[in-house]
Design an enzyme around this catalytic site. Structure first.
Site, PDB file in Angstrom:
ATOM      1  N   LYS A 225     -28.890   1.372  11.553  1.00 19.01           N
ATOM      2  CA  LYS A 225     -29.071   2.751  11.108  1.00 19.01           C
ATOM      3  C   LYS A 225     -29.228   3.753  12.258  1.00 19.01           C
ATOM      4  O   LYS A 225     -29.485   4.926  12.018  1.00 19.01           O
ATOM      5  CB  LYS A 225     -30.299   2.848  10.183  1.00 19.01           C
ATOM      6  CG  LYS A 225     -30.211   2.046   8.906  1.00 19.01           C
ATOM      7  CD  LYS A 225     -29.118   2.538   7.979  1.00 19.01           C
ATOM      8  CE  LYS A 225     -29.404   3.874   7.349  1.00 19.01           C
ATOM      9  NZ  LYS A 225     -30.525   3.864   6.393  1.00 19.01           N
TER      10      LYS A 225
ATOM     11  N   ARG B  63      -1.264  -3.186  -0.189  1.00 15.42           N
ATOM     12  CA  ARG B  63      -0.880  -3.286  -1.588  1.00 15.42           C
ATOM     13  C   ARG B  63       0.304  -4.248  -1.767  1.00 15.42           C
ATOM     14  O   ARG B  63       0.357  -5.282  -1.105  1.00 15.42           O
ATOM     15  CB  ARG B  63      -0.618  -1.900  -2.169  1.00 15.42           C
ATOM     16  CG  ARG B  63      -1.739  -0.894  -1.906  1.00 15.42           C
ATOM     17  CD  ARG B  63      -3.103  -1.371  -2.393  1.00 15.42           C
ATOM     18  NE  ARG B  63      -3.190  -1.564  -3.812  1.00 15.42           N
ATOM     19  CZ  ARG B  63      -3.674  -0.695  -4.689  1.00 15.42           C
ATOM     20  NH1 ARG B  63      -4.120   0.475  -4.273  1.00 15.42           N
ATOM     21  NH2 ARG B  63      -3.751  -0.983  -5.964  1.00 15.42           N
TER      22      ARG B  63
ATOM     23  N   CYS C 241     -18.374   9.434   0.585  1.00 16.13           N
ATOM     24  CA  CYS C 241     -16.925   9.205   0.595  1.00 16.13           C
ATOM     25  C   CYS C 241     -16.545   7.882  -0.063  1.00 16.13           C
ATOM     26  O   CYS C 241     -16.177   7.846  -1.243  1.00 16.13           O
ATOM     27  CB  CYS C 241     -16.391   9.289   2.015  1.00 16.13           C
ATOM     28  SG  CYS C 241     -17.289   8.298   3.235  1.00 16.13           S
TER      29      CYS C 241
END
Length: 641
Positions: free
Chosen positions: A427, A168, A347
């Site tokens: 996958k 940030r 999530c």
């Protein structure tokens, strides 16, 4: 021999009970920035499960629009104290991660109060790009004051650790890519890290007895923008130790617009992809270091510490999938841990869609206060029909509640669609979901009847008191002219290895199954086209996976035909109609159907006539869905019995 991750460690004069850390994640549980009952349930559950150190992510020292916890006013202290007390009851240390967004929060708030929303949005976009360069020294000093005031409030709340966010605004100032300043906060390394060092020293002075953890966000040559360059990270870390930092959390810097950099989905980054960089920092400093990044099982976590690369192992998504790492390892049952598959569905994707944190494999995650497995008031004889994820989860939960559970699976293997979901590129980690569900069902004492089916009449005669219908779904095959031709195959059967195709292939359906099948075939040498009736291909794909998928499409030359409605299948082509109504012929050797799924049927009449309840779950419940729906409906139904 005790697993090394359970050994205590001294950090800044405090003893952490073990080496298991829950790193800072945005949860979305807060209500208007206030700690909620959902927060309390979630973090307390982690502590109960044996996590030694929890960091609450993105705690704002100002009233920002960021959907994160706020600690800018003394009135917010009691909520943090309640949380600290709750996790302390289990011997867990609590940290708060202080951050300031890379935009002018005060100016944005002012415009919002004046209802100047267009100007606010423009300024928000502008500041996201340029605030790092424009923020004045006076404002930076004011930000440090607010950060210190926040740290003091955290101390009053009984919080143990202040973690300084290295991303940030802080990371942007450190960054060679984001910082273009020409004053004492820009240019040289010393100047770019000046704010971070001033902030660290100020916090050390404000809360001299608290542990200071620094999230060392590192920009690698491949990824990241807002953080310290990898080449400068060791020097920066050494300076921060001089300034009072007690430990480092070493992680990939983000600020790239793609969360796959810092929270990589399956197959995009190697396991332990940041461990060696953490090790480089550990060798250079004399304070503890935590490592993070696709550390998915207990052996891997132990290896990180035993190899000397880190002192503490941070696991975000793995602890969402199973918060009981500590208690299971302590009991010698690490093999019982439900392992994360890095799908990012529940999530990361949820947070980016302004929803709250959850996990597709763990129905309790995010619902800790309302979902838990309790002993059944009356033990019953229960049949579960189908050994896919829904049936396995229902059987597991029902058995743990004390019911006598028998699972019937018509094939000779368990896992259902998970056995083909793990085949496309990247996958293979889906295989873990099947392995862990099967292991859990066996552990719970479920009776398994493989290669067998039962009719409703047979189930009634066998004395079952309740039946869970989890017979799943089948691949849809709409009646399109030519669908019975020899060159028309089914995506599920292709992925299962039951059908083979070659040459030029048209995949019909641009949903997840179609897109992944297309990538699978393209990687094996087929020339592939994806045809989709809707106006967007891969609409349901994870936002962290989509860029990789599309990049591979580009590499393999996969052609995309959105807004194309199929009219006819021929031996050498698919005939479509585009959005303008014009006929389009797409040549192909084979056609692979991926046009959705339809629920399999189970005739429950005999059971219903006898008053025996039948519960349909997962794909069998009228509409085929995904693994999240399978697990959730299986769990909830078993808890109702």
């Amino acid at each position: 021999m005790e697993n090394v991750i359970l050994q205590p460690i001294e950090v800044g004069g405090q003893t952490f009970k073990n080496r298991i850390m829950f790193p800072p994640l945005t949860t979305g549980y807060e209500k208007n920035g206030m700690i909620s009952e959902q927060d309390m349930g979630f973090y307390t559950r982690l502590a109960k499960g044996g996590v030694g150190y929890i960091v609450m992510g993105d705690v704002a020292p100002i009233n920002s629009f960021s959907p994160t916890p706020k600690l800018f006013d003394d009135s917010q202290i009691p909520a943090f104290k309640a949380l600290a007390d709750s996790v302390h009851a289990y011997g867990t240390k609590l940290g708060v991660q202080l951050f300031h967004p890379e935009y002018d929060v005060d100016a944005i708030n002012s415009l919002f109060m004046q209802k100047k929303f267009d100007e606010m949005r423009q300024r928000l976009h502008h500041d996201m790009m340029f605030f790092t360069d424009e923020v004045s020294e006076e404002m930076l000093m004011a930000i440090i004051e607010k950060m210190c005031a926040c740290a003091v409030r955290a101390q009053k709340a009984g919080v143990d650790v202040i973690q300084i966010h290295g991303d940030r605004l802080n990371g942007c100032l450190c960054s060679t890519r984001m910082n273009h300043r020409t004053d004492k906060f820009g240019g040289s390394l010393e100047n770019r890290v000046r704010f971070a060092r001033m902030l660290t020293r100020a916090i050390r002075k404000a809360v001299p007895d608290m542990v200071i953890d620094y999230k060392l966000s590192i920009v690698t040559p491949q990824r990241g923008k807002g953080g310290i360059d990898e080449a400068d990270a060791v020097q920066f870390a050494q300076w921060l130790v001089e300034d009072g930092v007690d430990m480092f959390h070493v992680a990939q810097a983000n600020h790239t617009g793609n969360m796959a950099d810092t929270i990589p989905p399956m197959g995009v980054q190697p396991y332990g992809f940041f461990v060696k960089i953490a090790g480089d920092i550990k060798k250079a400093v004399n304070v503890p270091v935590s490592a993070v990044g696709r550390i998915v099982d207990a052996d891997m976590a132990a290896r990180v510490i035993e190899s000397g690369m880190a002192d503490i192992v941070a696991m975000g998504r793995p602890l969402l999938a199973d918060p009981d790492w500590g208690t299971k390892i302590a009991a010698g049952k690490a093999c019982d841990i439900r392992r994360c598959i890095s799908c990012n569905k529940g999530c990361t994707d949820a947070i980016q869609n302004r929803q709250f944190l959850s996990c597709v494999l763990n129905a309790e995650n995010g619902y800790e206060n309302t979902r838990s497995i309790q002993p059944a008031a009356q033990k019953k004889k229960i049949a579960v029909l189908g050994g896919g994820p829904a049936g396995l989860e229902a059987a597991r939960v029902a058995a743990l509640r004390g019911h006598d559970v028998t699972l019937f699976e018509k094939t000779t293997s368990l896992g259902g669609q998970l056995n083909i979901a793990c085949v496309p590129p990247r996958k293979e980690e889906m295989r873990r979901a099947a392995q862990d569900l099967i292991h859990a069902v066996c552990n719970a004492g479920v009776h398994l009847c493989m290669g067998q089916t039962r009719t409703a009449e047979q189930l009634k005669d066998a004395g079952f008191e309740a039946v869970i219908n989890a017979v799943g779904a089948h691949s849809a095959a709409p009646r399109i002219p030519g669908i019975d031709s020899v060159n028309v195959a089914d995506a599920w059967k292709v992925l299962a290895g039951e059908q083979q195709v070659y040459g030029t292939v048209a995949v019909i359906g641009g949903g997840m199954v179609g897109c992944e099948t297309a990538e699978y075939l393209a990687a094996r040498g087929c020339k592939v086209s994806v045809i989709e009736m809707m106006d967007k291909i891969a609409a349901g794909e994870s936002v962290t996976i989509l860029p990789t998928l599309l990049e591979n499409y580009k590499t393999y030359g996969v052609e995309q035909y959105p807004s194309h409605k199929v009219k006819e299948f021929r031996m050498d082509a698919v005939v479509c109609e585009n959005k303008d109504g014009a006929e389009v012929t797409i040549p192909c050797d084979y056609i692979v159907l991926a046009m959705g799924a339809r629920s399999n049927e189970f005739d429950a009449a005999a059971l219903e006539a006898a008053g025996i309840p039948v519960y349909s779950i997962g794909d069998a419940a009228g509409k085929a869905a995904d693994i999240s729906n399978a697990i959730r409906t299986g769990y909830d139904t078993a808890c109702q019995l």
